[in-house]
Structure formats: structure tokens, C-alpha cells
Design a protein around this motif. Structure first.
Motif, PDB file in Angstrom:
ATOM      1  N   ALA A  61      -6.120 -25.435 -15.422  1.00  0.00           N
ATOM      2  CA  ALA A  61      -6.310 -25.711 -16.846  1.00  0.00           C
ATOM      3  C   ALA A  61      -5.046 -25.336 -17.603  1.00  0.00           C
ATOM      4  O   ALA A  61      -4.313 -24.427 -17.208  1.00  0.00           O
ATOM      5  N   GLY A  62      -4.789 -26.042 -18.689  1.00  0.00           N
ATOM      6  CA  GLY A  62      -3.658 -25.725 -19.550  1.00  0.00           C
ATOM      7  C   GLY A  62      -4.145 -25.122 -20.856  1.00  0.00           C
ATOM      8  O   GLY A  62      -5.160 -25.542 -21.408  1.00  0.00           O
ATOM      9  N   VAL A  63      -3.428 -24.120 -21.341  1.00  0.00           N
ATOM     10  CA  VAL A  63      -3.762 -23.476 -22.612  1.00  0.00           C
ATOM     11  C   VAL A  63      -2.519 -23.500 -23.491  1.00  0.00           C
ATOM     12  O   VAL A  63      -1.447 -23.037 -23.085  1.00  0.00           O
ATOM     13  N   SER A  64      -2.659 -24.047 -24.692  1.00  0.00           N
ATOM     14  CA  SER A  64      -1.536 -24.124 -25.630  1.00  0.00           C
ATOM     15  C   SER A  64      -1.743 -23.154 -26.784  1.00  0.00           C
ATOM     16  O   SER A  64      -2.873 -22.899 -27.208  1.00  0.00           O
ATOM     17  N   SER A  65      -0.641 -22.618 -27.269  1.00  0.00           N
ATOM     18  CA  SER A  65      -0.671 -21.751 -28.445  1.00  0.00           C
ATOM     19  C   SER A  65       0.399 -22.247 -29.410  1.00  0.00           C
ATOM     20  O   SER A  65       1.575 -22.343 -29.049  1.00  0.00           O
ATOM     21  N   PHE A  66      -0.022 -22.578 -30.625  1.00  0.00           N
ATOM     22  CA  PHE A  66       0.895 -23.123 -31.620  1.00  0.00           C
ATOM     23  C   PHE A  66       1.069 -22.113 -32.751  1.00  0.00           C
ATOM     24  O   PHE A  66       0.144 -21.861 -33.521  1.00  0.00           O
TER      25      PHE A  66
END
Length: 250
Positions: A61-66
Motif C-alpha cells: 500500500a502507498g501512503v501520501s502526506s501533503f
């Protein structure tokens, strides 16, 4: 919004999803964003939990933080390999396990005692695990209570009080002292071995074997170094349980 914790919150969420094999639904999405053309591709919001089955390869799974300042990050998480359950060794069973409680007031101490008692009575925590966590993973306050089997010891710490361990001298030894700890406590056994190795160039016996077998304790040249080694090892055991002395005498 979770502010600075938002990114790690997403990581925790996906780690649990990888572990349990469930894709969690997206929270607080009553109406999908109109800024996305949901009909053009195969991407959709999860409005309900969905099973994430095994397909012959690890789940990923990929997790993004902006970040609001423009700092963006993306991590890829992979399912951990399966591990066999660890069976508790019978050697870890102890005749008495101290339960160390500490609080800022007597009322809070009584409340904590009730909570711990309830957890143990309902089987929500093991006695050994509870004792270890209470001794090593809790802040220390002035009101304290220790349960030792059927014995309860209460006290209030004196500001500036210090802990001192007193090592006894010759005459306090007995056949079998420390023998059970050699088998049941890795911390005690490791420090006793260190003491034995340090003494080896100066004595004609192995300290660990003397403790295990209880032999030759009638010899002055044996009992004094062995008693010292047992006391040093006991001090190491107390330190591992959160009782760190300010001084040692004897």
C-alpha cells in the motif's frame, strides 16, 4: 485534521489493514469531490470495508502526506512475513510477581489498583506481562503500592530520597542461592556469567557451576567471590525491573 500526526495516522491505518487483510472504508465522505472525474477511471472511494485477500504475494500500500508548506512525502508499505507464535516458556513462571503501582494521590492509586485487579481477574492481561509493564513502562510518582502475592506495601516517596542496595558479607549464603534465577532470569544469568569470566583468572572454580550445584560453599575462598557475583547479578536484575540504585554498599 490531525495536523502533524496526520501522516503517521495514515501509516498506522495501513499497517493494520495489511495485518488484518481488510481495506477500511474512507471516513467522512458523504459526497465525493466534484474535482475528480470518478467515471473516467477505475478509482473509487471505499464507502464500505472490503476484504483484502491473499493472492500469492505480499500486500502493498502507498501512503501520501501533503504538507501545507509544500513538503510532500510518499511511503510504500509491504505486508510483513508470517511468523510463528512464540510459546511462553515454563521457565518464566515465577512464584511471586511484584505489581508496582504509582500515582499522584492516594485516590488515584486506589483507582489504579482496582483497574489492574479487574484486568487480571478477567484475563485481559497476564500476571508476568502486567508486572513487567508496571515496573518499566510507567512514570514514577510519590504515592506507591506494591503487591507481592498476598502482601501489600504502601508508601509515599520522600522528596530527594535515594535508593541504596546493600550487599551482605560472608555468612548470608545458603546452598541453592541464585540457582533458580540462573534458569529463569536471562538478565541474572548473563551478569553472573560476566562475573564468572572476570573471576576465572584468579580462582580454580566456575562461579556459575557453584551457584547451580551449591557445592564448595564451606570454603572461604569460594563463598566470598560467589556471594559478590550473586549480589552483582541481583542488582542487574533489579535494574532491569526499573529499580535503579543511586548507590551500592557492602
Amino acid at each position: 485534521h490531525a495536523q502533524a500526526a496526520a501522516g503517521v495516522g495514515g501509516v498506522i491505518k495501513m499497517v493494520m489493514a495489511l495485518e488484518h487483510g481488510v481495506l477500511p472504508r474512507t471516513l467522512h465522505v458523504d459526497v465525493p469531490s466534484s474535482q475528480v472525474d470518478w467515471e473516467a477511471g477505475a478509482v473509487s472511494l471505499l464507502t464500505e470495508d472490503r476484504a483484502w485477500p491473499e493472492v500469492g504475494r505480499p500486500r502493498r500500500a502507498g501512503v501520501s502526506s501533503f504538507g501545507v508548506s509544500g513538503t510532500n512525502a510518499h511511503v510504500i508499505l509491504e505486508q510483513a512475513p508470517a511468523v510463528e507464535a512464540v510459546v511462553e516458556s515454563a521457565s518464566r513462571e515465577l512464584p511471586v510477581v511484584p505489581l508496582v503501582l504509582t500515582a499522584k494521590s492516594e485516590a488515584a492509586l486506589n483507582e489504579q489498583s482496582s483497574r489492574v485487579s479487574s484486568l487480571l481477574e478477567h484475563g485481559e492481561a497476564g500476571l508476568l506481562d502486567a508486572g513487567f509493564t508496571l515496573a518499566t513502562g510507567r512514570s514514577v510518582f510519590e504515592h506507591r503500592r506494591v503487591f507481592l502475592g498476598d502482601t501489600t506495601v504502601d508508601g509515599v516517596a520522600v522528596p530527594g530520597g535515594r535508593r541504596v542496595l546493600v550487599f551482605p558479607g560472608q555468612g548470608t549464603q545458603w546452598v541453592g542461592m541464585g540457582a533458580e534465577l540462573v534458569e529463569s532470569s536471562p538478565v541474572f544469568a548473563a551478569r553472573l556469567r560476566e562475573c564468572a569470566d572476570a573471576l576465572a583468572p584468579f580462582v580454580d572454580f566456575d562461579v556459575v557451576e557453584v551457584v547451580r550445584e551449591g557445592r564448595s560453599l564451606d570454603r572461604v575462598d569460594v563463598v566470598q567471590p560467589v556471594t559478590w557475583a550473586v549480589m552483582v547479578s541481583l542488582a542487574a536484575l533489579w535494574r532491569s525491573l526499573g529499580v535503579v540504585p543511586d548507590a551500592v554498599v557492602g
